[in-house]
Design a protein around this motif. Structure first.
Motif, PDB file in Angstrom:
ATOM      1  N   LEU A 135      35.154  75.571  51.317  1.00  0.00           N
ATOM      2  CA  LEU A 135      35.612  76.886  50.881  1.00  0.00           C
ATOM      3  C   LEU A 135      35.130  77.983  51.824  1.00  0.00           C
ATOM      4  O   LEU A 135      35.765  79.023  51.944  1.00  0.00           O
ATOM      5  CB  LEU A 135      35.106  77.179  49.457  1.00  0.00           C
ATOM      6  N   ARG A 136      33.986  77.757  52.472  1.00  0.00           N
ATOM      7  CA  ARG A 136      33.453  78.780  53.362  1.00  0.00           C
ATOM      8  C   ARG A 136      33.748  78.503  54.834  1.00  0.00           C
ATOM      9  O   ARG A 136      33.415  79.307  55.691  1.00  0.00           O
ATOM     10  CB  ARG A 136      31.947  78.931  53.155  1.00  0.00           C
ATOM     11  N   ARG A 137      34.407  77.374  55.120  1.00  0.00           N
ATOM     12  CA  ARG A 137      34.675  77.008  56.505  1.00  0.00           C
ATOM     13  C   ARG A 137      35.846  77.804  57.055  1.00  0.00           C
ATOM     14  O   ARG A 137      36.916  77.833  56.460  1.00  0.00           O
ATOM     15  CB  ARG A 137      34.966  75.513  56.598  1.00  0.00           C
ATOM     16  N   ILE A 138      35.657  78.444  58.193  1.00  0.00           N
ATOM     17  CA  ILE A 138      36.694  79.252  58.828  1.00  0.00           C
ATOM     18  C   ILE A 138      36.914  78.731  60.244  1.00  0.00           C
ATOM     19  O   ILE A 138      35.959  78.577  61.008  1.00  0.00           O
ATOM     20  CB  ILE A 138      36.290  80.749  58.907  1.00  0.00           C
ATOM     21  N   ARG A 139      38.181  78.482  60.590  1.00  0.00           N
ATOM     22  CA  ARG A 139      38.523  78.128  61.970  1.00  0.00           C
ATOM     23  C   ARG A 139      39.465  79.212  62.479  1.00  0.00           C
ATOM     24  O   ARG A 139      40.638  79.275  62.098  1.00  0.00           O
ATOM     25  CB  ARG A 139      39.196  76.765  62.041  1.00  0.00           C
ATOM     26  N   ALA A 140      38.929  80.080  63.302  1.00  0.00           N
ATOM     27  CA  ALA A 140      39.718  81.228  63.763  1.00  0.00           C
ATOM     28  C   ALA A 140      39.011  81.895  64.926  1.00  0.00           C
ATOM     29  O   ALA A 140      37.859  81.575  65.251  1.00  0.00           O
ATOM     30  CB  ALA A 140      39.926  82.224  62.623  1.00  0.00           C
ATOM     31  N   SER A 141      39.696  82.827  65.551  1.00  0.00           N
ATOM     32  CA  SER A 141      39.077  83.678  66.564  1.00  0.00           C
ATOM     33  C   SER A 141      38.720  85.017  65.916  1.00  0.00           C
ATOM     34  O   SER A 141      39.312  85.402  64.904  1.00  0.00           O
ATOM     35  CB  SER A 141      40.036  83.906  67.733  1.00  0.00           C
ATOM     36  N   ILE A 142      37.776  85.709  66.502  1.00  0.00           N
ATOM     37  CA  ILE A 142      37.413  87.021  65.978  1.00  0.00           C
ATOM     38  C   ILE A 142      38.594  87.982  66.072  1.00  0.00           C
ATOM     39  O   ILE A 142      38.817  88.819  65.192  1.00  0.00           O
ATOM     40  CB  ILE A 142      36.185  87.567  66.736  1.00  0.00           C
ATOM     41  N   SER A 143      39.381  87.839  67.114  1.00  0.00           N
ATOM     42  CA  SER A 143      40.564  88.683  67.265  1.00  0.00           C
ATOM     43  C   SER A 143      41.532  88.474  66.111  1.00  0.00           C
ATOM     44  O   SER A 143      42.114  89.438  65.588  1.00  0.00           O
ATOM     45  CB  SER A 143      41.235  88.369  68.596  1.00  0.00           C
ATOM     46  N   SER A 144      41.737  87.215  65.686  1.00  0.00           N
ATOM     47  CA  SER A 144      42.631  86.919  64.569  1.00  0.00           C
ATOM     48  C   SER A 144      42.075  87.494  63.270  1.00  0.00           C
ATOM     49  O   SER A 144      42.814  88.038  62.442  1.00  0.00           O
ATOM     50  CB  SER A 144      42.825  85.409  64.441  1.00  0.00           C
ATOM     51  N   ILE A 145      40.767  87.378  63.091  1.00  0.00           N
ATOM     52  CA  ILE A 145      40.131  87.946  61.895  1.00  0.00           C
ATOM     53  C   ILE A 145      40.316  89.461  61.869  1.00  0.00           C
ATOM     54  O   ILE A 145      40.636  90.055  60.832  1.00  0.00           O
ATOM     55  CB  ILE A 145      38.636  87.573  61.864  1.00  0.00           C
ATOM     56  N   GLN A 146      40.126  90.100  63.008  1.00  0.00           N
ATOM     57  CA  GLN A 146      40.308  91.551  63.090  1.00  0.00           C
ATOM     58  C   GLN A 146      41.727  91.950  62.703  1.00  0.00           C
ATOM     59  O   GLN A 146      41.933  92.923  61.971  1.00  0.00           O
ATOM     60  CB  GLN A 146      40.006  92.043  64.516  1.00  0.00           C
TER      61      GLN A 146
END
Length: 551
Positions: A135-146
């Motif tokens: 549930l807490r695992r994130i696969r992404a780039s910081i740019s995508s999160i932004q």
């Protein structure tokens, strides 16, 4: 992708002049009567005689249909909605909601299909993971999160790098948070917190990978200095903490979650083949790609219920065994014929006109008269050609008074003399003397007839004398034997008709007892003389059906 609805007027698989001419003429009649999208077609190669007729009247050869089986391109009508493999999951959720769809093809920069994103699998991944820690695992780039957060960057480090990070919320007291920091891997941690300067300082000091500050809280200059020193990326979002958590989880690129074991279909693939794959396979749909692999559509089980845009009007036949392949899979709306009734049935009532006339062109001519429409010169010429061909210039026993009465009317409209025109078309249409291959001579005008457990195959060719046939009889016999074996016929035969003497010879490849039961005088081995026989349909077929039913 789907073409508009179209109605083809089409004859049998081995088209003769009557079949081709009646298709063209009837299509024109229905067009004049207001039917849209109607056009003539053919289900096979035209013969020499028909080619002469079309050339003489300057009429275009109808479109060839090798089959009319419904294909994927016939039922996939919607504009395909797709998503780039780098787009975040949040964008996929928007597309699902906006278009009311359940699956999204995932593509690359060249529109090549890279995977299939299913709404069901996506929601299961985020809402009911097999392991709580996911549930807490994130696969992404910081740019995508932004991008998902609509956040303002305060300091970024390697923002395009795709990473696997753990998501946490800084909602503890500072004392317990200090102890918690010692238990995590800071470089793999995303921390979301609100207006908590103490938590913010401790997170930056610990060197977390990303600090997200919710609620639009301003960032202290001292915090930024330490963030740069410790290589901590900082984003500020106007969303509250709860929404920041949700949107951050939605930042994963869809390419990472798409099912790469997807079913691929081509626009020309048969619907029936796809039906089997979707019925017995694990996939609920398929991605439709061009031969080059570019995305063209998406097809699901619901598409299998759609009707093909192709409709048929059958002329000069009413048996599916003689119809263009796939005719049983599309809607047949009319039948215009002059043959015996076969094994034909439809789901809905249709226009079915069957008259015992000498040709289908005769029947179509009467329909013109009943509609009060005079066919224009070329169409009248076609109708006359088909009538003369099937009635052998009015000499065939199938010729009726209606056929004879139609000839003067068609002569006047076409400007043709029926005797002269008939002689020309039969002279041009004799393939026996043209050197045509034996197989083509047998199969050009060839029809099958079921009799109980037996299947008969009968071809016919017209000649102006039997001399050429005698020269080629051994070659024809060898090919006839091959056709019989290939098709499993009880009897394969070729009726060679001399239209001048009004007699025929029957070359046969049949059972050993045939000479004792056929009832025709035998001229030579496998050859029978049929005096006065001109019509396969009216004279030969009824006799053979009676012979083989009695076996």
């Amino acid at each position: 992708m789907q073409e508009p609805n179209k109605t083809f007027v089409i004859g049998h698989r081995n088209p003769d002049s009557d079949s081709i001419c009646s298709a063209i003429a009837y299509a024109e009649l229905r067009r004049q009567q207001g039917m849209s999208g109607v056009r003539p077609a053919r289900a096979g190669t035209i013969n020499y005689q028909t080619q002469f007729v079309l050339d003489h009247l300057e009429v275009e050869v109808p479109q060839l249909l090798t089959d009319v089986h419904p294909r994927i391109k016939d039922v996939v009508t919607e504009e395909v909605i797709s998503i780039h493999q780098s787009a975040p999951v949040s964008r996929a959720i928007e597309l699902y909601h906006q278009h009311g769809i359940r699956m999204l093809p995932v593509i690359d920069d060249n529109r090549q299909a890279k995977g299939l994103l299913l709404l069901k699998q996506l929601t299961e991944h985020f809402l009911v993971p097999a392991e709580p820690e996911k549930l807490r695992r994130i696969r992404a780039s910081i740019s995508s999160i932004q991008s998902c957060l609509g956040a303002t960057s305060q300091h970024l480090s390697n923002p395009e790098q795709l990473e696997e990070l753990d998501l946490h919320v800084g909602a503890r007291k500072e004392a317990s948070f200090s102890r918690w920091v010692e238990e995590i891997v800071p470089g793999k941690t995303i921390l979301i917190t609100g207006d908590r300067p103490g938590i913010q300082r401790l997170a930056v000091a610990a060197g977390v990978r990303l600090l997200i500050i919710s609620g639009g809280t301003p960032v202290a200059e001292e915090l930024l200095v330490n963030a740069r020193k410790n290589n901590v990326s900082i984003l500020v979002s106007h969303f509250d903490t709860a929404n920041c958590v949700w949107l951050t989880r939605m930042a994963s690129p869809v390419g990472l979650l798409a099912d790469t074991d997807f079913l691929v279909a081509k626009p020309n693939d048969l619907i029936e083949d796809l039906r089997l794959k979707l019925t017995y396979g694990k996939q609920s749909g398929a991605i439709v790609c061009s031969p080059g692999g570019q995305l063209e559509g998406i097809v699901t089980k619901s598409h299998l219920l759609k009707k093909s845009p192709v409709r048929l009007i059958l002329v000069d036949h009413n048996e599916l065994s003689q119809a263009v392949p796939g005719a049983d899979k599309v809607e047949i709306i009319e039948v215009i014929d002059h043959h015996r009734l076969g094994n034909f049935h439809t789901d809905l009532p249709i226009r079915f006109i069957n008259q015992p006339l000498g040709s289908t062109c005769s029947l179509v001519s009467t329909l013109y008269q009943q509609a009060g429409i005079n066919p224009e010169r070329k169409i009248a010429g076609l109708l006359l050609a088909g009538l003369l061909s099937d009635t052998i210039i009015l000499k065939s026993p199938t010729t009726t008074d209606v056929d004879r009465q139609l000839v003067p009317w068609l002569e006047k409209l076409s400007g043709l003399d029926h005797q002269e025109f008939g002689s020309q078309l039969f002279a041009a249409g004799s393939p026996m003397a043209s050197g045509a291959p034996a197989r083509k001579l047998i199969l050009t005008d060839f029809k099958e007839y079921p009799v109980g457990d037996y299947l008969l195959g009968l071809g016919q060719v017209e000649v102006v004398n039997f001399h050429t046939f005698y020269k080629r009889q051994d070659e024809l016999m060898a090919e006839l034997q091959r056709v019989k074996k290939e098709k499993g016929y009880e009897l394969a035969a070729l009726l060679v008709t001399d239209i001048v003497l009004e007699n025929s010879l029957l070359l046969t490849a049949g059972p050993s007892e045939l000479p004792f039961v056929i009832g025709y005088p035998q001229e030579a081995e496998n050859i029978y003389r049929l005096k006065g026989v001109l019509s396969r349909k009216k004279q030969l077929v009824p006799h053979l059906l009676k012979v083989f039913k009695g076996r």
